[in-house]
Motif scaffolding. Structure first.
Motif, PDB file in Angstrom:
ATOM      1  N   GLU A  97       0.823  -1.209   0.000  1.00 50.16           N
ATOM      2  CA  GLU A  97       0.000   0.000   0.000  1.00 50.16           C
ATOM      3  C   GLU A  97       0.864   1.271   0.000  1.00 50.16           C
ATOM      4  O   GLU A  97       0.549   2.239  -0.699  1.00 50.16           O
ATOM      5  CB  GLU A  97      -0.935   0.004   1.216  1.00 50.16           C
ATOM      6  N   LEU A  98       1.957   1.250   0.748  1.00 47.02           N
ATOM      7  CA  LEU A  98       2.822   2.423   0.816  1.00 47.02           C
ATOM      8  C   LEU A  98       3.504   2.676  -0.530  1.00 47.02           C
ATOM      9  O   LEU A  98       3.597   3.834  -0.981  1.00 47.02           O
ATOM     10  CB  LEU A  98       3.869   2.240   1.915  1.00 47.02           C
ATOM     11  N   ASP A  99       3.939   1.619  -1.200  1.00 41.74           N
ATOM     12  CA  ASP A  99       4.556   1.766  -2.528  1.00 41.74           C
ATOM     13  C   ASP A  99       3.555   2.310  -3.536  1.00 41.74           C
ATOM     14  O   ASP A  99       3.891   3.162  -4.371  1.00 41.74           O
ATOM     15  CB  ASP A  99       5.099   0.416  -3.011  1.00 41.74           C
ATOM     16  N   TRP A 100       2.311   1.850  -3.436  1.00 41.25           N
ATOM     17  CA  TRP A 100       1.276   2.348  -4.355  1.00 41.25           C
ATOM     18  C   TRP A 100       1.046   3.834  -4.142  1.00 41.25           C
ATOM     19  O   TRP A 100       0.947   4.614  -5.093  1.00 41.25           O
ATOM     20  CB  TRP A 100      -0.033   1.589  -4.139  1.00 41.25           C
ATOM     21  N   LEU A 101       1.002   4.264  -2.884  1.00 40.92           N
ATOM     22  CA  LEU A 101       0.747   5.667  -2.587  1.00 40.92           C
ATOM     23  C   LEU A 101       1.911   6.546  -3.077  1.00 40.92           C
ATOM     24  O   LEU A 101       1.694   7.647  -3.597  1.00 40.92           O
ATOM     25  CB  LEU A 101       0.536   5.853  -1.082  1.00 40.92           C
ATOM     26  N   ARG A 102       3.123   6.050  -2.917  1.00 44.03           N
ATOM     27  CA  ARG A 102       4.269   6.799  -3.415  1.00 44.03           C
ATOM     28  C   ARG A 102       4.257   6.903  -4.927  1.00 44.03           C
ATOM     29  O   ARG A 102       4.665   7.927  -5.503  1.00 44.03           O
ATOM     30  CB  ARG A 102       5.564   6.121  -2.947  1.00 44.03           C
ATOM     31  N   ALA A 103       3.768   5.855  -5.604  1.00 46.11           N
ATOM     32  CA  ALA A 103       3.753   5.848  -7.063  1.00 46.11           C
ATOM     33  C   ALA A 103       2.804   6.901  -7.633  1.00 46.11           C
ATOM     34  O   ALA A 103       2.971   7.346  -8.773  1.00 46.11           O
ATOM     35  CB  ALA A 103       3.354   4.465  -7.579  1.00 46.11           C
ATOM     36  N   THR A 104       1.819   7.334  -6.837  1.00 47.01           N
ATOM     37  CA  THR A 104       0.905   8.367  -7.337  1.00 47.01           C
ATOM     38  C   THR A 104       1.578   9.729  -7.408  1.00 47.01           C
ATOM     39  O   THR A 104       1.155  10.596  -8.183  1.00 47.01           O
ATOM     40  CB  THR A 104      -0.332   8.489  -6.421  1.00 47.01           C
ATOM     41  N   GLY A 105       2.617   9.954  -6.584  1.00 48.15           N
ATOM     42  CA  GLY A 105       3.317  11.228  -6.579  1.00 48.15           C
ATOM     43  C   GLY A 105       2.501  12.383  -6.063  1.00 48.15           C
ATOM     44  O   GLY A 105       2.796  13.551  -6.356  1.00 48.15           O
ATOM     45  N   LEU A 106       1.492  12.120  -5.271  1.00 45.64           N
ATOM     46  CA  LEU A 106       0.568  13.171  -4.839  1.00 45.64           C
ATOM     47  C   LEU A 106       0.863  13.727  -3.450  1.00 45.64           C
ATOM     48  O   LEU A 106       0.325  14.778  -3.085  1.00 45.64           O
ATOM     49  CB  LEU A 106      -0.873  12.622  -4.854  1.00 45.64           C
ATOM     50  N   PHE A 107       1.697  13.052  -2.642  1.00 44.87           N
ATOM     51  CA  PHE A 107       1.757  13.427  -1.238  1.00 44.87           C
ATOM     52  C   PHE A 107       3.133  13.893  -0.768  1.00 44.87           C
ATOM     53  O   PHE A 107       3.311  14.200   0.407  1.00 44.87           O
ATOM     54  CB  PHE A 107       1.265  12.252  -0.380  1.00 44.87           C
ATOM     55  N   ASN A 108       4.108  13.946  -1.619  1.00 43.31           N
ATOM     56  CA  ASN A 108       5.388  14.624  -1.368  1.00 43.31           C
ATOM     57  C   ASN A 108       6.033  14.265  -0.026  1.00 43.31           C
ATOM     58  O   ASN A 108       6.289  15.124   0.820  1.00 43.31           O
ATOM     59  CB  ASN A 108       5.196  16.154  -1.429  1.00 43.31           C
ATOM     60  N   GLY A 109       6.270  12.998   0.193  1.00 43.07           N
ATOM     61  CA  GLY A 109       6.967  12.560   1.392  1.00 43.07           C
ATOM     62  C   GLY A 109       6.101  12.321   2.606  1.00 43.07           C
ATOM     63  O   GLY A 109       6.593  11.864   3.646  1.00 43.07           O
ATOM     64  N   SER A 110       4.829  12.610   2.535  1.00 42.89           N
ATOM     65  CA  SER A 110       3.935  12.362   3.673  1.00 42.89           C
ATOM     66  C   SER A 110       3.060  11.131   3.434  1.00 42.89           C
ATOM     67  O   SER A 110       1.953  11.039   3.962  1.00 42.89           O
ATOM     68  CB  SER A 110       3.057  13.585   3.943  1.00 42.89           C
ATOM     69  N   GLU A 111       3.573  10.206   2.641  1.00 50.08           N
ATOM     70  CA  GLU A 111       2.772   9.025   2.282  1.00 50.08           C
ATOM     71  C   GLU A 111       2.411   8.185   3.511  1.00 50.08           C
ATOM     72  O   GLU A 111       1.279   7.672   3.606  1.00 50.08           O
ATOM     73  CB  GLU A 111       3.525   8.163   1.264  1.00 50.08           C
ATOM     74  N   ARG A 112       3.335   8.015   4.438  1.00 50.18           N
ATOM     75  CA  ARG A 112       3.081   7.171   5.607  1.00 50.18           C
ATOM     76  C   ARG A 112       1.950   7.746   6.456  1.00 50.18           C
ATOM     77  O   ARG A 112       1.042   7.010   6.891  1.00 50.18           O
ATOM     78  CB  ARG A 112       4.368   7.038   6.432  1.00 50.18           C
ATOM     79  N   GLU A 113       1.994   9.025   6.694  1.00 46.27           N
ATOM     80  CA  GLU A 113       0.946   9.660   7.484  1.00 46.27           C
ATOM     81  C   GLU A 113      -0.406   9.606   6.763  1.00 46.27           C
ATOM     82  O   GLU A 113      -1.451   9.367   7.379  1.00 46.27           O
ATOM     83  CB  GLU A 113       1.307  11.115   7.788  1.00 46.27           C
ATOM     84  N   THR A 114      -0.363   9.855   5.450  1.00 46.83           N
ATOM     85  CA  THR A 114      -1.599   9.799   4.658  1.00 46.83           C
ATOM     86  C   THR A 114      -2.209   8.409   4.682  1.00 46.83           C
ATOM     87  O   THR A 114      -3.423   8.247   4.826  1.00 46.83           O
ATOM     88  CB  THR A 114      -1.316  10.212   3.203  1.00 46.83           C
ATOM     89  N   LEU A 115      -1.344   7.399   4.581  1.00 49.45           N
ATOM     90  CA  LEU A 115      -1.829   6.020   4.602  1.00 49.45           C
ATOM     91  C   LEU A 115      -2.466   5.690   5.949  1.00 49.45           C
ATOM     92  O   LEU A 115      -3.503   5.012   6.017  1.00 49.45           O
ATOM     93  CB  LEU A 115      -0.674   5.062   4.317  1.00 49.45           C
ATOM     94  N   ALA A 116      -1.858   6.191   7.029  1.00 51.43           N
ATOM     95  CA  ALA A 116      -2.432   5.945   8.360  1.00 51.43           C
ATOM     96  C   ALA A 116      -3.807   6.591   8.496  1.00 51.43           C
ATOM     97  O   ALA A 116      -4.741   6.000   9.056  1.00 51.43           O
ATOM     98  CB  ALA A 116      -1.481   6.477   9.432  1.00 51.43           C
ATOM     99  N   VAL A 117      -3.949   7.808   7.978  1.00 53.31           N
ATOM    100  CA  VAL A 117      -5.252   8.484   8.025  1.00 53.31           C
ATOM    101  C   VAL A 117      -6.284   7.703   7.215  1.00 53.31           C
ATOM    102  O   VAL A 117      -7.424   7.503   7.657  1.00 53.31           O
ATOM    103  CB  VAL A 117      -5.128   9.930   7.507  1.00 53.31           C
ATOM    104  N   LEU A 118      -5.900   7.247   6.027  1.00 57.28           N
ATOM    105  CA  LEU A 118      -6.805   6.440   5.211  1.00 57.28           C
ATOM    106  C   LEU A 118      -7.222   5.173   5.940  1.00 57.28           C
ATOM    107  O   LEU A 118      -8.381   4.758   5.884  1.00 57.28           O
ATOM    108  CB  LEU A 118      -6.137   6.091   3.879  1.00 57.28           C
TER     109      LEU A 118
END
Length: 315
Positions: free
Chosen positions: A199-220
């Motif tokens: 899931e984290l790799d997928w979120l990074r691949a979108t390029g939408l969150f500029n280094g805050s992917e881990r926090e965004t994933l936790a919120v999701l």
């Protein structure tokens, strides 16, 4: 422990008196809608005897509880109100109920009948039995009585057979439980417990969150888990299912854009989201005309009703 209150259930049913009377007083019809009984049969009697009956309730694993009862009397008033007084009891060692009594009352109005019951009983097994009754059994049998009353209402008002009501209710809430489990799993496991699994790799691949992917994933993850609980407790709300479908599509489209190979992957999230959308649509389609104990009143109304107070039959 203080005294517990008798079970009381009241419901307005759009029906004429005779149809309601028949479906509650005929054993073959009564057992079809009343969740508390598997079988009810009248026992032979002479003309001057009260009508006695035997009831059976299957409790699973080949076990059943049997008991007997009798119609202690039927009261008719000038305004058309009818009251049927019952006594019942069981010698079965599996039965928490030792003996009890109550009434059914039918109060006619212009286009409906107010159908109510009040009953109480004595338990066996001493203090343990009284504790089980207070904590679990009495709330459960009260819910079953109210749920059954509403199933009877659907039979009379909508023409929905009781067996069909039960099947639809089981399918709807079975789907709701499955969807809640899927939302909880998808929110907790791949997003909060094991984000490194993909899931984290997928979120990074979108390029939408500029280094805050881990926090965004936790919120999701927290939002998905919370939504799973909401699906379970509000499963009859079609708006919830519509929001779920929108959310599932909103999650699937960016994932497919970021990684087009997902459509062919084993256990593809695209396939999972599509299946969940279908389940949400089915749950929404089956959310109407389901029996619900919440449609019944569980306390006597304070104002005096035609035919007397709801508590004027002493057990």
């Amino acid at each position: 422990m203080g005294a517990v209150k008798p079970v009381y259930v009241e419901l307005d049913i759009r029906s004429d008196m005779e149809k309601l009377w028949e479906r509650t007083q005929s054993p073959d019809l009564h057992k079809q809608w009343d969740l508390r009984f598997t079988e009810i049969r009248y026992l032979p009697k002479t003309a001057d005897e009260p009508q006695r009956f035997r009831y059976t309730t299957r409790i699973g694993f080949g076990l059943r509880i049997e008991g007997t009862g009798e119609t202690a009397g039927t009261i008719n008033t000038e305004d058309g109100t009818r009251t049927s007084v019952l006594r019942f009891g069981s010698d079965s060692p599996l039965s928490l109920i030792r003996e009890g009594g109550g009434f059914w009352r039918y109060i006619p109005h212009d286009s409906k009948v107010t159908f109510m019951t009040r009953y109480d009983y004595k338990t066996r097994f001493g203090f343990t039995g009284r504790l089980i009754d207070r904590i679990a059994f009495r709330p459960l049998i009260g819910w079953a009585t109210a749920w059954s009353f509403d199933r009877l209402r659907l039979w009379l008002e909508k023409g929905i057979p009781p067996a069909t009501s039960l099947q639809r209710w089981l399918v709807h809430y079975g789907i709701a439980a499955l969807l809640a489990a899927l939302w909880l799993y998808q929110g907790i496991v791949p997003k909060l417990v094991a984000p490194w699994a993909g899931e984290l790799d997928w979120l990074r691949a979108t390029g939408l969150f500029n280094g805050s992917e881990r926090e965004t994933l936790a919120v999701l993850g927290v939002l998905e888990a919370a939504f799973g609980i909401l699906v379970l407790i509000r499963s009859r709300d079609r708006t919830i299912h519509a929001l779920a479908c929108v959310g599932l599509m909103a999650l699937a489209v960016p994932a497919l854009v970021a990684n087009p190979q997902l459509w062919a992957a084993p256990l593809s999230p695209i396939v999972l989201n599509t299946a969940m959308i279908g389940l949400h649509g089915t749950a929404a389609a089956m959310s109407s005309d389901l029996p619900s104990a919440r449609n019944c009143r569980r306390k006597p109304q304070q104002t005096k009703r035609t035919g007397g107070e709801a508590h004027d039959v002493h057990l």
